[in-house]
Design a protein around this motif. Structure first.
Motif, PDB file in Angstrom:
ATOM      1  N   ARG A 197       0.873  -1.176   0.000  1.00  0.00           N
ATOM      2  CA  ARG A 197       0.000   0.000   0.000  1.00  0.00           C
ATOM      3  C   ARG A 197       0.908   1.224   0.000  1.00  0.00           C
ATOM      4  NH1 ARG A 197      -4.486  -1.614   4.596  1.00  0.00           N
ATOM      5  NH2 ARG A 197      -5.747  -2.972   3.294  1.00  0.00           N
ATOM      6  N   ARG A 198       1.254   1.666  -1.181  1.00  0.00           N
ATOM      7  CA  ARG A 198       2.249   2.716  -1.302  1.00  0.00           C
ATOM      8  C   ARG A 198       1.604   4.090  -1.222  1.00  0.00           C
ATOM      9  NH1 ARG A 198       6.894   0.417  -2.564  1.00  0.00           N
ATOM     10  NH2 ARG A 198       6.901  -1.600  -3.583  1.00  0.00           N
ATOM     11  N   ARG A 199       2.249   4.971  -0.487  1.00  0.00           N
ATOM     12  CA  ARG A 199       1.800   6.360  -0.431  1.00  0.00           C
ATOM     13  C   ARG A 199       2.936   7.236   0.090  1.00  0.00           C
ATOM     14  NH1 ARG A 199      -3.378   6.626   2.984  1.00  0.00           N
ATOM     15  NH2 ARG A 199      -3.867   4.855   1.665  1.00  0.00           N
ATOM     16  N   ASN A 200       2.782   8.508  -0.154  1.00  0.00           N
ATOM     17  CA  ASN A 200       3.811   9.484   0.169  1.00  0.00           C
ATOM     18  C   ASN A 200       3.123  10.712   0.748  1.00  0.00           C
ATOM     19  OD1 ASN A 200       6.368  10.511   0.311  1.00  0.00           O
ATOM     20  ND2 ASN A 200       6.634  10.818  -1.885  1.00  0.00           N
ATOM     21  N   PHE A 201       3.873  11.542   1.477  1.00  0.00           N
ATOM     22  CA  PHE A 201       3.345  12.796   2.010  1.00  0.00           C
ATOM     23  C   PHE A 201       2.091  12.586   2.864  1.00  0.00           C
ATOM     24  CE2 PHE A 201       5.141  14.057  -2.258  1.00  0.00           C
ATOM     25  CZ  PHE A 201       6.357  14.474  -1.752  1.00  0.00           C
ATOM     26  N   SER A 202       2.096  11.528   3.679  1.00  0.00           N
ATOM     27  CA  SER A 202       0.981  11.241   4.592  1.00  0.00           C
ATOM     28  C   SER A 202       1.230  11.905   5.941  1.00  0.00           C
ATOM     29  CB  SER A 202       0.831   9.730   4.795  1.00  0.00           C
ATOM     30  OG  SER A 202       0.634   9.059   3.577  1.00  0.00           O
ATOM     31  N   ALA A 203       0.198  11.923   6.777  1.00  0.00           N
ATOM     32  CA  ALA A 203       0.333  12.295   8.182  1.00  0.00           C
ATOM     33  C   ALA A 203       0.198  11.029   9.018  1.00  0.00           C
ATOM     34  CB  ALA A 203      -0.728  13.313   8.574  1.00  0.00           C
ATOM     35  N   VAL A 204       0.982  10.932  10.086  1.00  0.00           N
ATOM     36  CA  VAL A 204       0.989   9.725  10.912  1.00  0.00           C
ATOM     37  C   VAL A 204       0.803  10.109  12.378  1.00  0.00           C
ATOM     38  CG1 VAL A 204       2.335   7.726  11.649  1.00  0.00           C
ATOM     39  CG2 VAL A 204       2.487   8.528   9.289  1.00  0.00           C
ATOM     40  N   VAL A 205      -0.122   9.405  13.061  1.00  0.00           N
ATOM     41  CA  VAL A 205      -0.337   9.631  14.491  1.00  0.00           C
ATOM     42  C   VAL A 205      -0.491   8.289  15.196  1.00  0.00           C
ATOM     43  CG1 VAL A 205      -1.466  11.869  14.145  1.00  0.00           C
ATOM     44  CG2 VAL A 205      -2.866   9.799  14.255  1.00  0.00           C
ATOM     45  N   ALA A 206      -0.220   8.278  16.495  1.00  0.00           N
ATOM     46  CA  ALA A 206      -0.521   7.132  17.349  1.00  0.00           C
ATOM     47  C   ALA A 206      -1.869   7.388  18.002  1.00  0.00           C
ATOM     48  CB  ALA A 206       0.558   6.955  18.406  1.00  0.00           C
ATOM     49  N   TYR A 207      -2.790   6.408  17.876  1.00  0.00           N
ATOM     50  CA  TYR A 207      -4.152   6.614  18.362  1.00  0.00           C
ATOM     51  C   TYR A 207      -4.715   5.300  18.878  1.00  0.00           C
ATOM     52  CZ  TYR A 207      -9.094   8.050  18.278  1.00  0.00           C
ATOM     53  OH  TYR A 207     -10.398   8.344  18.614  1.00  0.00           O
ATOM     54  N   GLU A 208      -5.043   5.265  20.152  1.00  0.00           N
ATOM     55  CA  GLU A 208      -5.667   4.107  20.796  1.00  0.00           C
ATOM     56  C   GLU A 208      -4.891   2.820  20.531  1.00  0.00           C
ATOM     57  OE1 GLU A 208      -9.790   3.969  19.762  1.00  0.00           O
ATOM     58  OE2 GLU A 208     -10.289   5.688  21.030  1.00  0.00           O
ATOM     59  N   GLY A 209      -3.576   2.884  20.702  1.00  0.00           N
ATOM     60  CA  GLY A 209      -2.746   1.695  20.592  1.00  0.00           C
ATOM     61  C   GLY A 209      -2.392   1.284  19.183  1.00  0.00           C
ATOM     62  N   CYS A 210      -2.815   2.062  18.182  1.00  0.00           N
ATOM     63  CA  CYS A 210      -2.515   1.755  16.790  1.00  0.00           C
ATOM     64  C   CYS A 210      -1.843   2.950  16.122  1.00  0.00           C
ATOM     65  CB  CYS A 210      -3.790   1.388  16.022  1.00  0.00           C
ATOM     66  SG  CYS A 210      -4.554  -0.164  16.549  1.00  0.00           S
ATOM     67  N   ILE A 211      -1.274   2.717  14.958  1.00  0.00           N
ATOM     68  CA  ILE A 211      -0.658   3.770  14.166  1.00  0.00           C
ATOM     69  C   ILE A 211      -1.565   4.072  12.987  1.00  0.00           C
ATOM     70  CG2 ILE A 211       1.347   4.426  12.798  1.00  0.00           C
ATOM     71  CD1 ILE A 211       2.949   2.436  14.549  1.00  0.00           C
ATOM     72  N   TRP A 212      -1.980   5.321  12.853  1.00  0.00           N
ATOM     73  CA  TRP A 212      -2.870   5.757  11.781  1.00  0.00           C
ATOM     74  C   TRP A 212      -2.054   6.524  10.744  1.00  0.00           C
ATOM     75  CZ3 TRP A 212      -8.640   6.736  12.318  1.00  0.00           C
ATOM     76  CH2 TRP A 212      -9.204   5.838  13.241  1.00  0.00           C
TER      77      TRP A 212
END
Length: 323
Positions: free
Chosen positions: A68-83
């Motif tokens: 699942r390729r993507r670039n220029f995303s935003a990443v956060v930790a939320y409720e024990g998972c990585i979004w």
């Protein structure tokens, strides 16, 4: 303690794991994404995911079954998972899709889509909600703000004053700060605006009188001990800090990045700022280092694995072992 990775295929339904069924957790630094080199001056969206073991000072690749390729995303930790939120797909188009990684089970699943397709956005978690802000769709920067709550899903929030992409985001005492970035493809701005999540009577973005020391595209920001740090950006590699307890309020240059990265990310942890990024001028390489905000000293970490990975995102989340 070793990282648990399941060989089960991608999940498309919600999953939960009780921490009562798991061993003690430790904090792990994850690095996602980027673009991978194809040939001279060409890159395609990547799907790298690595974790950093603080105890061993080493990076480990996290394998996944589906690309699942993507670039220029935003990443956060939320409720024990990585979004992994939004981004640019391999066809060059922005997406509103969300990928969710459960580090306990080693599972990927599809998350709830945002209201807007966008890449080069920022996201942050404040008081249990995810806020996705700004970005690019087509050839235009966005000022749209939306928030994800478990009760309502993605909901519209008051838009920013300026359109922004490639900017920095941080939060302090329930207030979100957006700093610098592009207002369009040509204009780099130094303005700072804030959004008070708690204020029912004042839930709109407000321009701060004290902007950044200079215009910055691609900076990163973090709050440590009531101080707002802003790092890097296209104009240079300086580290500046604003102490909310000091008067008058002002930005003070305290250090410089030891690398001048083309793309990087910053994760606060305790009194330290962990920095991962890629240098694309001259000899290309990916680096990792940590800045101690108390001593203002830098320490190099082991470099991430493999080829240079531009446009990386980083986050710290718990890792558990099974009992």
């Amino acid at each position: 303690m070793t990282f648990y990775i399941s060989s089960t295929s991608d999940m498309t339904t919600n999953e939960s794991t009780s921490e009562e069924d798991l061993g003690p957790g430790r904090d792990v630094l994850y690095m996602f994404g980027g673009a991978r080199p194809v040939r001279f001056y060409e890159r395609s969206e990547g799907n790298s995911l690595q974790l950093y073991n603080f105890d061993r000072d080493e990076w480990v690749n996290v394998k996944r079954k589906r690309k699942r390729r993507r670039n220029f995303s935003a990443v956060v930790a939320y409720e024990g998972c990585i979004w992994i939120i939004g981004g640019q797909l391999s066809n060059g188009r922005p997406t509103s899709s969300v990928l969710v990684y459960n580090p306990t089970k080693g599972h990927w699943r599809n998350g709830p889509k945002m209201r807007h397709k966008r890449h080069s956005l920022c996201a942050i978690v404040v008081d249990g909600d995810i806020y996705a802000v700004g970005g690019v769709k087509g050839t235009r920067e966005l000022y749209e703000t939306e928030a994800f709550t478990r009760r309502s899903g993605w909901v519209k929030k008051t838009p920013m004053y300026y359109r922004r992409s490639n900017f920095a985001i941080a939060a302090r005492n329930g207030t979100i700060y957006a700093l610098g970035g592009n207002s369009n493809v040509y204009d780099i701005i130094r303005s700072v605006e804030s959004y008070p999540v708690h204020r029912e009577d004042l839930r709109f973005w407000q321009l701060d009188a004290l902007g950044l020391p200079n215009p910055r595209r691609g900076p990163k920001a973090a709050v440590v001990n009531d101080k707002l740090y802003v790092l890097g950006g296209d104009v240079g590699n300086t580290v500046a800090v604003k102490d909310f307890a000091a008067r008058p309020l002002k930005w003070i240059k305290i250090s410089e990045l030891r690398h001048v990265p083309s793309r990087f990310d910053v994760v606060p942890f305790g009194t330290r700022l962990y920095v991962v990024g890629t240098v694309l001028k001259g000899a290309e390489y990916t680096f990792a280092e940590v800045f101690d905000t108390e001593s203002c000293e830098w320490t190099s970490l082991q470099r991430p694995i493999g080829e240079p990975i531009p446009s990386v995102s980083a986050v710290i989340e718990k890792e558990y072992s099974r009992l």
